[in-house]
Write an enzyme that holds these catalytic residues in place. Structure first.
Site, PDB file in Angstrom:
ATOM      1  N   ALA A  79     -41.127 145.270  74.002  1.00 55.34           N
ATOM      2  CA  ALA A  79     -40.148 144.197  74.381  1.00 55.34           C
ATOM      3  C   ALA A  79     -40.500 143.894  75.953  1.00 55.34           C
ATOM      4  CB  ALA A  79     -38.785 145.251  74.544  1.00 55.34           C
ATOM      5  N   GLY A 115     -35.440 146.147  83.880  1.00 62.34           N
ATOM      6  CA  GLY A 115     -36.069 146.604  82.570  1.00 62.34           C
ATOM      7  C   GLY A 115     -35.274 146.526  81.261  1.00 62.34           C
ATOM      8  N   ASN A 116     -35.732 147.095  80.197  1.00 57.36           N
ATOM      9  CA  ASN A 116     -34.930 146.986  78.966  1.00 57.36           C
ATOM     10  C   ASN A 116     -34.956 148.382  78.351  1.00 57.36           C
ATOM     11  OD1 ASN A 116     -37.253 147.320  77.084  1.00 57.36           O
ATOM     12  ND2 ASN A 116     -37.770 145.461  78.259  1.00 57.36           N
ATOM     13  N   ARG A 117     -34.203 148.515  77.142  1.00 53.16           N
ATOM     14  CA  ARG A 117     -33.979 149.767  76.605  1.00 53.16           C
ATOM     15  C   ARG A 117     -34.995 150.385  75.445  1.00 53.16           C
ATOM     16  NH1 ARG A 117     -27.785 149.336  75.014  1.00 53.16           N
ATOM     17  NH2 ARG A 117     -28.318 151.525  74.191  1.00 53.16           N
ATOM     18  N   SER A 118     -35.975 149.592  75.404  1.00 54.09           N
ATOM     19  CA  SER A 118     -36.974 149.985  74.408  1.00 54.09           C
ATOM     20  C   SER A 118     -37.884 151.310  74.898  1.00 54.09           C
ATOM     21  CB  SER A 118     -38.094 148.812  74.299  1.00 54.09           C
ATOM     22  OG  SER A 118     -39.147 149.364  73.447  1.00 54.09           O
TER      23      SER A 118
END
Ligand code: CTP
Length: 412
Positions: free
Chosen positions: A281, A210-213
């Site tokens: 994102a 995943g990502n940090r958005s």
């Protein structure tokens, strides 16, 4: 809309519970900010349960998010019910020694105050003077009702009925919006599709890439578009409920997890949208295979993951855009030794073929999960790219500026 309900320490604090309920039933997000004294009458648990939002009284909670400033800045309307004589005096003096008074001092939203106190206090010269000063500054002070007070006495000083407070407060807000000529109405009759958050690609039943958005910026954009009168559909990729709580009533939310789900939701909503804002994102890759059972570590060896590329959703939307549809992309850039962030953003706008691009500086972890943002809005016309707007501030403020920039391009 986002409403702050301040509650001061008077026996009528219990009536504010009905104010919260009524505002929420009308679809507004309500953040209750009681004073310490108010919690002697109604506890934090009650406010949290009724509002669905955390409750704090002091200026030292969530210091990293600068909450004592942010709550007021993000509010569309501040209502204080009940307001005690003491609170009126503190607000009049500009004191900011607790969360409520700090919020009142930082907000630019309309402030509506419903006092409740004993008749003698209401008619005391100090209170009369404070009320006059607040009214002269544009604060709406509702006249208290007359009737039975806490003890055996009766007279003016009773808190008006919750329904009357809500009606008065919403009328003040509507009047303020009309007079301010804000973006209200600029997107009336238009449909705006916004994607927010970050996609997750499962590796196995318990893990994902995943990502940090956090989704805060996309949710703020959806809110700003709705406030400008648009019919908004928000496709939310893994956005938490407390962030979604900031949305105004009427925004249609669809929850997705993976890039494939985000793509399907955006594709389905695209044909009826006048504006598409791709703020999410998106994970550029996903595991080639998703394990059906939890993957176990092998004793000494490392692990290799095979990834396959996800489709570029924005590119696909550009390829199937409908006539007159405006497509907005986001560029989260850190810059590189070879190219500055603005250069990268301009190149990305041409490469992706969308109409507008919002450049977001994410160097040094800026932007993710934070309350503020700095962006530059670029517009593409054929092969030429021009800067439309530059905005810095809370995500709500930045969103209003981005929507205003977008409206200016739409009306060209
Ligand atoms: N985007 C998308 N689908 C992807 C990747 C990105 O729709 N698979 C969209 C994002 O929502 C955003 C824009 O494309 O609006 C730019 O995303 P960004 O991650 O900055 O760009 P990339 O296309 O990944 O380009 P690069 O890897 O060169 O930075």
């Amino acid at each position: 809309m986002r409403i702050v309900l301040g509650v001061a320490g008077g026996i009528a604090a219990y009536k504010a519970c009905h104010v919260v309920r009524e505002l929420r039933e009308r679809g507004h997000a309500v953040r209750v900010v009681p004073t310490r004294a108010a919690l002697e009458f109604v506890g934090a648990a009650t406010w949290e349960a009724l509002s669905g939002q955390p409750v704090a009284t002091g200026v030292f909670t969530r210091v990293d998010e600068v909450e004592h400033v942010r709550i007021g800045q993000d509010a569309d309307l501040v209502v204080i019910a009940p307001a005690t004589a003491d609170l009126l005096a503190r607000v009049r003096a500009g004191i900011a020694d607790d969360l409520l008074t700090a919020t009142v001092l930082t907000t630019t939203a309309p402030v509506v105050v419903a006092p409740a106190m004993h008749t003698e206090m209401w008619f005391n010269a100090a209170t009369v003077d404070n009320v006059a000063a607040l009214r002269a500054r544009g604060v709406t002070v509702i006249e208290p009702a007359s009737g039975r007070l806490t003890g055996a006495d009766s007279g003016p000083g009773r808190l008006p009925e919750p329904g009357d407070i809500v009606a008065a407060a919403l009328a003040v807000h509507a009047e303020h919006a009309r007079a301010g000529g804000d973006a209200s109405g600029a997107l009336a009759g238009r449909t705006v599709l916004v994607s927010a958050g970050g996609t997750r690609e499962p590796l196995d039943p318990v893990r994902f890439l995943g990502n940090r958005s956090s989704g805060k910026q996309g949710v703020a954009l959806a809110a700003a578009a709705a406030q400008a009168g648009a019919q908004v559909r928000l496709v939310a990729a893994n956005v938490s409920a407390d962030i979604l709580a900031g949305l105004p009533a009427g925004v249609d939310v669809e929850h997705v997890e993976t890039t494939a789900e985000l793509e399907a939701a955006c594709r389905a909503a695209q044909p009826t949208a006048d504006v598409v804002i791709m703020c999410a994102a998106v994970s550029d890759y996903r595991p080639a295979e998703v394990a059906a059972h939890k993957m176990k570590k092998s004793r000494d060896a490392g692990m290799r993951l095979e990834l396959v590329q996800n489709p570029d959703i924005l590119r696909g939307l550009v390829d199937s855009r409908t006539p007159g549809q405006l497509i907005v992309g986001f560029a989260a850039e850190t810059g590189s030794p070879d190219a500055g962030i603005e250069e990268l953003a301009r190149a990305k706008l041409l490469r992706k073929g969308c109409d507008l691009l919002v450049l977001n500086d994410v160097s040094a972890g800026q932007a993710f999960g934070t309350e503020t943002n700095t962006v530059v809005l670029f517009h593409r016309d054929g092969d030429s790219v021009t800067e439309v707007a530059r905005a810095s501030g809370t995500k709500a403020e930045v969103s209003r500026d981005v929507i205003a920039g977008l409206v200016s391009v739409l009306s060209r």
